[in-house]
Design an enzyme around this catalytic site. Structure first.
Site, PDB file in Angstrom:
ATOM      1  CB  SER A 185      -0.934   0.007   1.203  1.00  0.00           C
ATOM      2  OG  SER A 185      -0.181  -0.047   2.394  1.00  0.00           O
ATOM      3  CG  HIS A 213      -3.623  -1.483  -1.671  1.00  0.00           C
ATOM      4  ND1 HIS A 213      -4.066  -0.176  -1.726  1.00  0.00           N
ATOM      5  CD2 HIS A 213      -3.451  -1.757  -0.356  1.00  0.00           C
ATOM      6  CE1 HIS A 213      -4.140   0.319  -0.503  1.00  0.00           C
ATOM      7  NE2 HIS A 213      -3.772  -0.623   0.356  1.00  0.00           N
ATOM      8  CE  LYS A 244      -7.089  -0.842   1.018  1.00  0.00           C
ATOM      9  NZ  LYS A 244      -7.333   0.343   1.833  1.00  0.00           N
TER      10      LYS A 244
HETATM   11  C1  LIG Z   1      -2.633  -4.212   2.665  1.00  0.00           C
HETATM   12  C2  LIG Z   1      -3.886  -3.849   3.366  1.00  0.00           C
HETATM   13  N1  LIG Z   1      -4.593  -4.817   3.976  1.00  0.00           N
HETATM   14  C3  LIG Z   1      -5.753  -4.548   4.622  1.00  0.00           C
HETATM   15  C4  LIG Z   1      -6.243  -3.263   4.680  1.00  0.00           C
HETATM   16  C5  LIG Z   1      -7.485  -3.016   5.487  1.00  0.00           C
HETATM   17  O1  LIG Z   1      -8.582  -2.770   4.702  1.00  0.00           O
HETATM   18  P1  LIG Z   1      -9.895  -2.090   5.271  1.00  0.00           P
HETATM   19  O2  LIG Z   1      -9.810  -0.650   4.924  1.00  0.00           O
HETATM   20  O3  LIG Z   1     -10.994  -2.783   4.555  1.00  0.00           O
HETATM   21  O4  LIG Z   1      -9.951  -2.328   6.742  1.00  0.00           O
HETATM   22  C6  LIG Z   1      -5.564  -2.240   4.018  1.00  0.00           C
HETATM   23  C7  LIG Z   1      -6.100  -0.871   3.944  1.00  0.00           C
HETATM   24  O5  LIG Z   1      -6.115  -0.094   4.841  1.00  0.00           O
HETATM   25  C8  LIG Z   1      -4.349  -2.530   3.380  1.00  0.00           C
HETATM   26  O6  LIG Z   1      -3.633  -1.560   2.805  1.00  0.00           O
END
Ligand SMILES: Cc1ncc(COP(=O)(O)O)c(C=O)c1O
Lengths: 406, 79
Positions: A185, A213, A244
């Protein structure tokens, strides 16, 4: 000592960042104008940091699906799936995702954070090992803390390093689960999954890939890096998020593992929190259906990636090594990065300011993310504003002729 | 033990504050100002140096260089 006194370091860092003239972690969106624009401080601002990769937040069909379900199923479930039951669409979305990945099982969570928290903390038991990428997302680190397994960290995106660390565990009897992400990310680079899968198999370990992502972004049909690298049939678990590319909120875990459903009564971040509101589930089902019907949507995204990534690079910025919808502009000094972030906002461009320790190896980033809903003109103006700010703050060299004219 | 402390002291050179020598009593967070990420990176480096596994689970129990050295020695025994 006061209860919150121990956050001294965070307080100092935050104060230093705020001295750029605004709080990068407290931006107020006065009005959302579209998937790519909002009113901030009274100015129409291009949103270039919202992970809205396919622009589904304002898709007319997704909104329609959510509205209809809001009318028929109400605003919320007011409880967890095990307490208040599953609605038709919870089950249907799980089936949709299982189909999409060609896997037997799927569990939907209330956020992607909880999907990682739940899956990772529950799959690995007290005698097992979690071997995680050093640059893992906070949700993966937190999952390790919640769980009871032994945790080993390996060098980011380095299969040889993983091989070495798994090798040291060869005589340990417990199960080993390797945890990696598809696209990372912060820097926007992606895992060499083919190599990781090979190393994992060599040591008889399991592998879990978080495609947060990369779903709806990579691979021919949008399954993510597992598809891009042709290893879908060799990974044991995939987690992801609806926050996302799917344009809503929620998370999931898919797998072929036998006896999967036992997780529904063992996984605490699934059991002890309210399930997704039905309208959200309906909009996610629609987003996924639209992606499946038209994977060409991703082409528009990648065309847009070219404009921003190549534009920023041509302007002289140091960007992430791998081209993708997360475009990380490196600014080494956090204070300078905060000033640049502020100048961008004053010029109608919103990006994320990413600072250590959320970023790897102490770098400060202007983290941009591209959407299929951006117009070329919007992205060109992001590049222009970035370049102007970069020159003004001395991040980019001033062009020779401008210096000569002084 | 002393040999391990000496090796760790070498790995900690980049974090050394002024001329104060690094000993078994040096507090990693307080005397060297290392944040949790720096500590985790240090563990990775030591894993390679001593060819052992040092789980992240140990981090809360490691305050001083001496405790870190003992952790390394214990892991070597386990291996
Ligand atoms: C790699 C990764 N995993 C999980 C998440 C968590 O996603 P969520 O926003 O649905 O809690 C994110 C985003 O914040 C992320 O970048």
């Amino acid at each position: 000592m006061g209860l919150l006194d121990r956050f001294k370091a965070q307080r100092e860092l935050h104060a230093q960042v705020k001295s750029c003239g605004a709080d990068p972690f407290g931006v107020k969106m006065e009005k959302i104008l579209s998937a790519t624009e909002a009113l901030i401080e009274g100015r129409p601002t291009i949103l270039c940091g919202s992970n809205n990769y396919l622009g589904f937040t304002f898709d007319a069909d997704c909104i329609e699906a959510a509205k209809e379900t809001l009318d028929t199923c109400g605003t919320g479930t007011t409880g967890s799936r095990i307490a208040n039951g599953s609605y038709h669409d919870h089950k249907a979305l799980e089936q949709d995702l299982a189909d999409f990945y060609g896997m037997k099982h799927c569990m939907v969570f209330t956020t992607g954070y909880q999907a990682n928290l739940g899956a990772i903390s529950t799959l690995a038991g007290p005698n097992d090992f979690l071997i995680i990428d050093a640059d893992s997302h906070a949700s993966i680190y937190d999952a390790c803390k919640l769980g009871s397994a032994t945790v080993i960290r390996f060098k980011h995106n380095d299969p040889a390093d993983l091989d070495r660390r798994l090798g040291r565990l060869a005589n340990e009897p417990g199960n080993k689960i390797v945890v990696v992400e598809g696209i990372y990310s912060m820097l926007g680079d992606h895992a060499p999954l083919k190599e990781f899968v090979a190393v994992t198999k060599k040591h008889g370990a399991y592998i879990l890939v978080d495609e947060a992502h990369s779903m709806g972004v990579m691979g021919k049909t949008g399954q993510g890096v597992v598809e891009h690298d042709g290893v879908l049939d060799q990974v044991d678990f995939i987690t992801g998020t609806f926050s996302k590319s799917m344009g809503a909120i929620g998370g999931f875990l898919v797998s072929n593992i036998e006896d999967f459903d036992i997780l529904r009564v063992a996984c605490r971040p699934y059991m002890f929190t309210a399930s997704l509101p039905p309208a959200t589930v309906a909009s996610v089902r629609k987003s996924l259906a639209k992606l499946r019907a038209n994977p060409g949507l991703m082409q528009k995204l990648w065309d847009n990636v070219d404009t921003l990534y190549e534009g920023a690079r041509a302007a002289g910025f140091t960007v992430g090594a791998q081209k993708g919808p997360v475009v990380a502009v490196h600014i080494n000094d956090p204070a300078l990065a905060a000033r640049a972030w502020r100048a961008l906002l004053l010029n109608g461009v919103y990006v994320n300011l990413a600072l250590p320790p959320a970023t790897p190896s102490g770098t400060a980033l202007l983290r941009c993310s591209v959407s299929a809903a951006h117009t070329k003109e919007q992205l060109q103006s992001v590049v222009d504003v970035l370049s102007g700010v970069g020159r003004e703050l001395g991040i980019l060299p001033t062009p020779a002729h401008a210096v000569a004219a002084e | 033990m002393d040999a391990v402390v000496a090796e760790i002291a070498i790995a900690l050179q980049p974090f050394k504050k002024g001329d104060i020598a690094i000993t078994a009593d040096t507090d990693i967070a307080q005397d060297l100002n290392m944040d949790s990420l720096a500590v985790m990176d240090l563990l990775m480096e030591l894993e390679d140096k001593f060819d052992v596994s040092i789980p992240l689970n140990m981090v809360p129990e490691i305050a001083t260089v001496g405790q870190l050295a003992r952790t390394v020695i214990e892991s070597k025994k386990g291996a």
